[in-house]
Design a protein around this motif. Structure first.
Motif, short mmCIF file in Angstrom:
data_model
loop_
_atom_site.label_atom_id
_atom_site.label_comp_id
_atom_site.label_asym_id
_atom_site.label_seq_id
_atom_site.Cartn_x
_atom_site.Cartn_y
_atom_site.Cartn_z
N PRO A 1 0.83 -1.09 0.04
CA PRO A 1 -0.15 0.13 -0.01
C PRO A 1 0.86 1.19 -0.09
CG PRO A 1 0.08 -0.91 2.28
CD PRO A 1 0.84 -1.73 1.50
N PHE A 2 0.19 2.39 -0.36
CA PHE A 2 0.92 3.67 -0.22
C PHE A 2 -0.22 4.62 -0.27
CE2 PHE A 2 0.68 2.95 -4.73
CZ PHE A 2 0.26 4.37 -5.27
N GLY A 3 -0.03 5.87 0.21
CA GLY A 3 -0.73 6.87 0.53
C GLY A 3 -1.62 6.74 1.78
N THR A 4 -2.60 7.43 2.30
CA THR A 4 -3.31 7.37 3.46
C THR A 4 -4.29 6.36 3.61
OG1 THR A 4 -5.21 8.75 2.85
CG2 THR A 4 -3.11 10.07 3.69
N GLY A 5 -4.50 5.85 2.35
CA GLY A 5 -5.50 4.57 2.55
C GLY A 5 -6.98 5.13 2.19
N ALA B 1 14.62 1.14 1.79
CA ALA B 1 15.24 -0.10 1.42
C ALA B 1 14.49 -1.14 1.74
CB ALA B 1 16.49 -0.03 2.35
N GLU B 2 13.33 -1.23 2.77
CA GLU B 2 12.74 -2.32 2.91
C GLU B 2 11.73 -2.65 1.73
OE1 GLU B 2 15.12 -0.78 5.88
OE2 GLU B 2 13.44 0.12 4.77
N GLY B 3 11.72 -1.63 0.63
CA GLY B 3 10.40 -1.74 -0.09
C GLY B 3 9.19 -1.34 0.32
N THR B 4 9.05 -0.51 1.31
CA THR B 4 8.11 -0.07 1.74
C THR B 4 7.63 1.55 1.42
OG1 THR B 4 8.72 0.78 3.77
CG2 THR B 4 7.66 -1.24 3.58
N TYR B 5 6.40 2.26 1.35
CA TYR B 5 6.25 3.57 1.16
C TYR B 5 5.41 4.22 2.11
CZ TYR B 5 8.10 2.63 -3.52
OH TYR B 5 8.87 2.28 -4.49
N GLU B 6 5.80 4.11 3.39
CA GLU B 6 5.13 4.58 4.58
C GLU B 6 5.14 6.01 4.83
OE1 GLU B 6 6.47 2.18 7.69
OE2 GLU B 6 5.33 0.09 6.92
N ARG B 7 6.38 6.43 4.66
CA ARG B 7 6.54 8.00 4.96
C ARG B 7 6.15 8.70 3.80
NH1 ARG B 7 10.52 12.07 4.75
NH2 ARG B 7 11.89 10.81 3.56
N CYS B 8 5.17 9.69 4.09
CA CYS B 8 4.45 10.51 2.98
C CYS B 8 4.61 11.99 3.59
CB CYS B 8 3.13 10.03 2.65
SG CYS B 8 3.00 8.73 1.90
N VAL B 9 4.67 13.03 2.38
CA VAL B 9 4.98 14.39 2.89
C VAL B 9 4.17 15.06 1.82
CG1 VAL B 9 6.57 16.35 2.60
CG2 VAL B 9 7.24 14.30 3.84
N ALA B 10 3.20 16.13 2.25
CA ALA B 10 2.49 16.73 1.30
C ALA B 10 3.07 17.85 0.63
CB ALA B 10 1.19 17.29 2.27
N ASN C 1 -4.15 14.18 -5.98
CA ASN C 1 -5.44 13.82 -5.38
C ASN C 1 -6.42 15.00 -5.42
OD1 ASN C 1 -4.25 11.42 -3.97
ND2 ASN C 1 -3.18 12.61 -2.44
N ILE C 2 -7.71 14.52 -5.32
CA ILE C 2 -8.82 15.71 -5.62
C ILE C 2 -9.35 16.06 -4.29
CG2 ILE C 2 -11.32 15.55 -6.48
CD1 ILE C 2 -10.40 13.43 -8.73
N GLY C 3 -9.17 17.12 -3.83
CA GLY C 3 -9.68 17.95 -2.81
C GLY C 3 -8.89 17.73 -1.61
N GLN C 4 -7.72 16.92 -1.97
CA GLN C 4 -6.57 16.64 -0.75
C GLN C 4 -5.20 17.23 -1.26
OE1 GLN C 4 -7.53 12.55 -1.16
NE2 GLN C 4 -8.74 12.36 0.97
N SER C 5 -4.37 17.34 -0.23
CA SER C 5 -3.03 17.72 -0.71
C SER C 5 -2.39 16.30 -1.35
CB SER C 5 -2.09 17.81 0.57
OG SER C 5 -2.64 18.79 1.46
N ASN C 6 -1.54 16.87 -2.50
CA ASN C 6 -0.87 15.70 -3.23
C ASN C 6 0.34 15.33 -2.37
OD1 ASN C 6 -2.81 16.12 -5.39
ND2 ASN C 6 -1.32 17.68 -6.29
N LEU C 7 0.71 14.19 -2.44
CA LEU C 7 1.92 13.71 -1.49
C LEU C 7 2.93 13.12 -2.37
CD1 LEU C 7 -0.45 11.28 0.82
CD2 LEU C 7 -0.03 13.76 1.37
N ILE C 8 4.03 12.98 -1.65
CA ILE C 8 5.15 12.33 -2.17
C ILE C 8 5.10 11.16 -1.09
CG2 ILE C 8 7.56 12.32 -2.70
CD1 ILE C 8 7.71 15.20 -3.69
N CYS C 9 5.24 10.05 -1.46
CA CYS C 9 5.48 8.76 -0.50
C CYS C 9 7.12 8.08 -1.01
CB CYS C 9 4.40 7.93 -0.85
SG CYS C 9 2.71 8.32 -0.22
N TYR C 10 7.57 8.28 0.03
CA TYR C 10 9.12 7.93 -0.16
C TYR C 10 9.42 6.41 -0.20
CZ TYR C 10 9.77 12.94 0.04
OH TYR C 10 9.43 14.46 -0.15
N GLY C 11 10.20 5.77 -1.33
CA GLY C 11 10.62 4.39 -1.08
C GLY C 11 11.68 4.04 0.01
#
Length: 372
Positions: free
Chosen positions: A231-235, A271-280, A259-269
């Motif tokens: 998964p990536f983004g807020t859900g 080394a573990e292959g996850t995208y948990e950290r996102c910045v608006a 995104n529509i009506g929400q801030s656009n996000l950068i979700c950072y890759g």
């Protein structure tokens, strides 16, 4: 001497030149693809006639019947010749250029809403003949992505169907796409899918953007099975579009979500292959329909252009660390921009911007870089 951007917008309406205020200053001139105000949803580029410059395909119609068009580049970023693509007008969302049959020239795949998706073969000189269809003939198709998904060195087509099962049309090596695979759920509201080797195994995976508060996912490719998801983004994002780049230079691909009506996000890759950290992204709580990434100011990092609906389109300049972006409005116009692209149209070495606008002219912005 440092390189500074004096990006200028040009509106080429073939007969009239105008000025647009905003970030593009210093005698801005801007251009448009013709004078029409079609319901354009997609714009794509490539050398269709083999003369070495970048031509443009525009998909028109959306839910209504429209005529798709080809614009030929005169070599300097001007488009003085245009012609219709195919004999049928249709409900088109995308017209993608790629060498589908492996003969060295660019063919076209057209995605239509609730109508057959059509294939056009290029004779090498920009003359296109329809030769077949692909995917379900009555799906709510919103986008297509072309690339090698099965590792056999030819180009396959991923079909995004909103509230209809997403499809992968497998190329048999000759540009025919009779074999169909599926991924995701039947009620997914998928509007964009990109191909990228996320886990470094040499095979393209699928990165999917979903609308209607559905979770965005990366589908890992395991022999054309896509059971493992990241998964990536807020859900609960209403995501219409995505783009991929390594914004912070750490060697991992990041995902920017529109995104529509929400801030656009950068979700950072990671080394573990996850995208948990996102910045608006700052000043991005708009209705974003389109994204493109590239080094617009040629400072060695990746910038972002954003196409919005009924609000000004934006350029985000990366400040070097991949987390701080300086936003600029491209103009004061508030159009419905369904697609936006970065490409060097006038062969000067700098990325220009193209817009596909629904109900307005399709503009492009030439990037003029100077020194001080």
């Amino acid at each position: 001497m440092k390189s500074v951007i004096t990006l200028a917008i040009l509106l080429l309406s073939l007969s009239a030149f105008g000025q647009i205020e905003g970030y593009f200053r210093h005698n801005p001139t801007s251009y448009s693809f013709g004078l029409g105000e079609n319901l354009s949803a997609g714009i794509n580029f490539g050398d269709v006639d083999g003369d070495g410059d970048i031509d443009v395909a525009v998909a028109n119609g959306r839910h209504w019947v429209g005529q798709n068009e080809i614009y030929l580049n005169a070599g300097d970023g001007r488009f003085r010749i245009a012609y219709d693509l195919g004999k049928y007008r249709s409900t088109s969302y995308a017209a993608k250029l790629a060498d589908l049959d492996g003969d060295g020239d660019l063919d076209i795949a057209v995605a239509n809403d609730k109508a057959p998706n059509r294939l056009f073969r290029n004779d090498g000189h920009g003359n296109f003949e329809e030769y077949g269809t692909f995917g379900a003939p009555d799906a709510n198709t919103r986008a297509i992505t072309i690339g090698d998904i099965d590792g056999d060195q030819d180009l396959d087509i991923v079909i995004c169907n909103r509230f209809f099962e997403n499809e992968i049309a497998i190329n048999d090596g000759t540009g025919q796409f009779e074999e169909i695979r599926y991924f995701g759920e039947k009620d997914d509201a998928t509007l964009t899918v990109l191909m990228h080797d996320v886990n470094g195994d040499g095979i393209n995976d699928l990165v999917a953007a979903n609308r209607n508060d559905q979770q965005n996912f990366i589908y890992l490719n395991d022999g054309l099975k896509f059971d493992e998801k990241i998964p990536f983004g807020t859900g609960t994002n209403d995501t219409r579009t995505i783009a991929l780049a390594d914004f912070n230079g750490d060697g991992h691909t990041d995902i920017v979500t529109g995104n529509i009506g929400q801030s656009n996000l950068i979700c950072y890759g990671s080394a573990e292959g996850t995208y948990e950290r996102c910045v608006a992204l700052p000043d991005s709580e708009r209705k974003t329909y389109a994204l493109a990434v590239g080094d617009v100011d040629q400072d060695g990092d990746m910038d972002i252009v954003v196409g919005n609906s009924r609000e000004p389109n934006q350029l985000y300049l990366n400040q070097g660390n991949g987390e701080d972006f300086q936003p600029f409005d491209l103009s004061n116009q508030r159009l419905q921009t369904y697609d936006i692209k970065l490409v060097d149209l006038n062969q000067d070495g700098y990325l220009d911007i193209m817009e596909a606008n629904s109900g307005a002219r399709n503009y492009y912005y030439l990037n003029i870089v100077g020194n001080d």
